[in-house]
Design a protein around this motif. Structure first.
Motif, PDB file in Angstrom:
ATOM      1  N   ASN A 213       0.824  -1.217   0.000  1.00 36.54           N
ATOM      2  CA  ASN A 213       0.000   0.000   0.000  1.00 36.54           C
ATOM      3  C   ASN A 213       0.856   1.264   0.000  1.00 36.54           C
ATOM      4  O   ASN A 213       0.326   2.373   0.048  1.00 36.54           O
ATOM      5  CB  ASN A 213      -0.955   0.009   1.191  1.00 36.54           C
ATOM      6  N   VAL A 214       2.161   1.121  -0.043  1.00 35.10           N
ATOM      7  CA  VAL A 214       3.091   2.234  -0.217  1.00 35.10           C
ATOM      8  C   VAL A 214       3.959   1.904  -1.433  1.00 35.10           C
ATOM      9  O   VAL A 214       4.471   0.793  -1.553  1.00 35.10           O
ATOM     10  CB  VAL A 214       3.976   2.445   1.028  1.00 35.10           C
ATOM     11  N   ALA A 215       4.090   2.883  -2.328  1.00 37.77           N
ATOM     12  CA  ALA A 215       4.790   2.589  -3.581  1.00 37.77           C
ATOM     13  C   ALA A 215       5.472   3.837  -4.129  1.00 37.77           C
ATOM     14  O   ALA A 215       5.164   4.965  -3.735  1.00 37.77           O
ATOM     15  CB  ALA A 215       3.817   2.030  -4.614  1.00 37.77           C
ATOM     16  N   ILE A 216       6.378   3.596  -5.050  1.00 35.73           N
ATOM     17  CA  ILE A 216       6.987   4.642  -5.861  1.00 35.73           C
ATOM     18  C   ILE A 216       6.460   4.477  -7.287  1.00 35.73           C
ATOM     19  O   ILE A 216       6.363   3.360  -7.798  1.00 35.73           O
ATOM     20  CB  ILE A 216       8.518   4.542  -5.856  1.00 35.73           C
ATOM     21  N   GLY A 217       6.084   5.579  -7.915  1.00 35.75           N
ATOM     22  CA  GLY A 217       5.603   5.522  -9.287  1.00 35.75           C
ATOM     23  C   GLY A 217       6.449   6.396 -10.198  1.00 35.75           C
ATOM     24  O   GLY A 217       6.738   7.541  -9.873  1.00 35.75           O
ATOM     25  N   ILE A 218       6.857   5.834 -11.330  1.00 32.24           N
ATOM     26  CA  ILE A 218       7.617   6.573 -12.341  1.00 32.24           C
ATOM     27  C   ILE A 218       6.941   6.332 -13.684  1.00 32.24           C
ATOM     28  O   ILE A 218       6.634   5.186 -14.028  1.00 32.24           O
ATOM     29  CB  ILE A 218       9.091   6.120 -12.395  1.00 32.24           C
ATOM     30  N   GLY A 219       6.704   7.397 -14.439  1.00 37.48           N
ATOM     31  CA  GLY A 219       5.930   7.205 -15.657  1.00 37.48           C
ATOM     32  C   GLY A 219       6.324   8.103 -16.805  1.00 37.48           C
ATOM     33  O   GLY A 219       7.347   8.802 -16.781  1.00 37.48           O
TER      34      GLY A 219
END
Length: 242
Positions: free
Chosen positions: A84-90
């Protein structure tokens, strides 16, 4: 002979009843629910914003609704066991319009001039705006209340977005004529700012605050020589899809 026949029937009947009882006593197979322990969230996004110009030079004001449309893909990378905790790169695309009264006019020497269209100029106009087409790189820190089986959850995503302006357009329509320029000098090619997304399930509020100016440092208004340090603030809604 008759007795053997009766005995044979009794044995067959008893065997059939025993087989039926055995089959009936077997537990029925229950439907299995497959749970993805490595699930991810919110891989695609769509957003619509109202674009506001801040730090306006003297006499400059917005003159209508300024629209922003944004879409892209974000790689979701959970960093804890609960996921439920994340890093997002897009990577994404962004279209932005800004309606205002800062005219962009090229002189005979092909120099771009930035003119405040106020009472100083005695002519009417119906449209004056500029458009920015950008490729964006969003980076987010993501917190949510999701689980592997719960698809409705609260989310708070905050981060940083870097954008590259690959195409710009200035559009003017008035009594002196229609003027349209593309790829004008003076715009900052790199735009960057802070982002925040907060919401539940489908509906999520989104805000972007630019940390640098839309225009380069040497851009000034024609008459007053005031720096055009306008930056963008975008408010709107963002929708996430797997």
């Amino acid at each position: 002979m008759k007795n053997y026949y009766i005995l044979f029937c009794i044995v067959c009947f008893g065997f059939s009843q025993f087989s039926f009882a055995q089959n009936d006593s077997k537990p029925k197979a229950e439907a299995l629910t497959v749970i993805d322990s490595l699930y991810k969230e919110d891989q695609f996004y769509l957003s619509m914003t109202y674009n506001v110009l801040a730090n306006l030079p003297s006499g400059v004001e917005q003159t209508g609704f300024s629209l922003g449309l944004h879409a892209g893909f974000i790689k979701d990378m959970p960093i804890n066991k609960q996921r439920n905790v994340a890093i997002g790169i897009g990577l994404g695309y962004s279209y932005n319009s800004f309606n205002q009264n800062l005219g962009i006019i090229k002189g005979d020497d092909d120099v771009t001039n930035f003119v405040v269209l106020d009472d100083t100029y005695d002519f009417d106009y119906s449209k004056n705006n500029f458009y920015l087409h950008m490729v964006e790189l969003p980076i987010e820190f993501r917190w949510r209340t999701s689980t592997a089986t719960d698809y409705r959850f609260w989310r708070v995503y905050t981060g940083f977005k870097l954008g590259y302006v690959f195409y710009n357009i200035s559009n003017f329509q008035g009594e002196v004529g229609d003027v349209r320029y593309t790829n004008i000098d003076g715009f900052n090619d790199l735009q960057y700012g802070l982002t925040l997304s907060v919401g539940y399930n489908t509906w999520n509020f989104y805000v972007y605050y630019a940390l640098n100016s839309i225009f380069e440092d040497d851009v000034k208004t024609l008459l007053t020589q005031e720096s055009v340090d306008m930056n963008a603030i975008k408010f709107g809604l963002i929708f996430y899809l797997l």
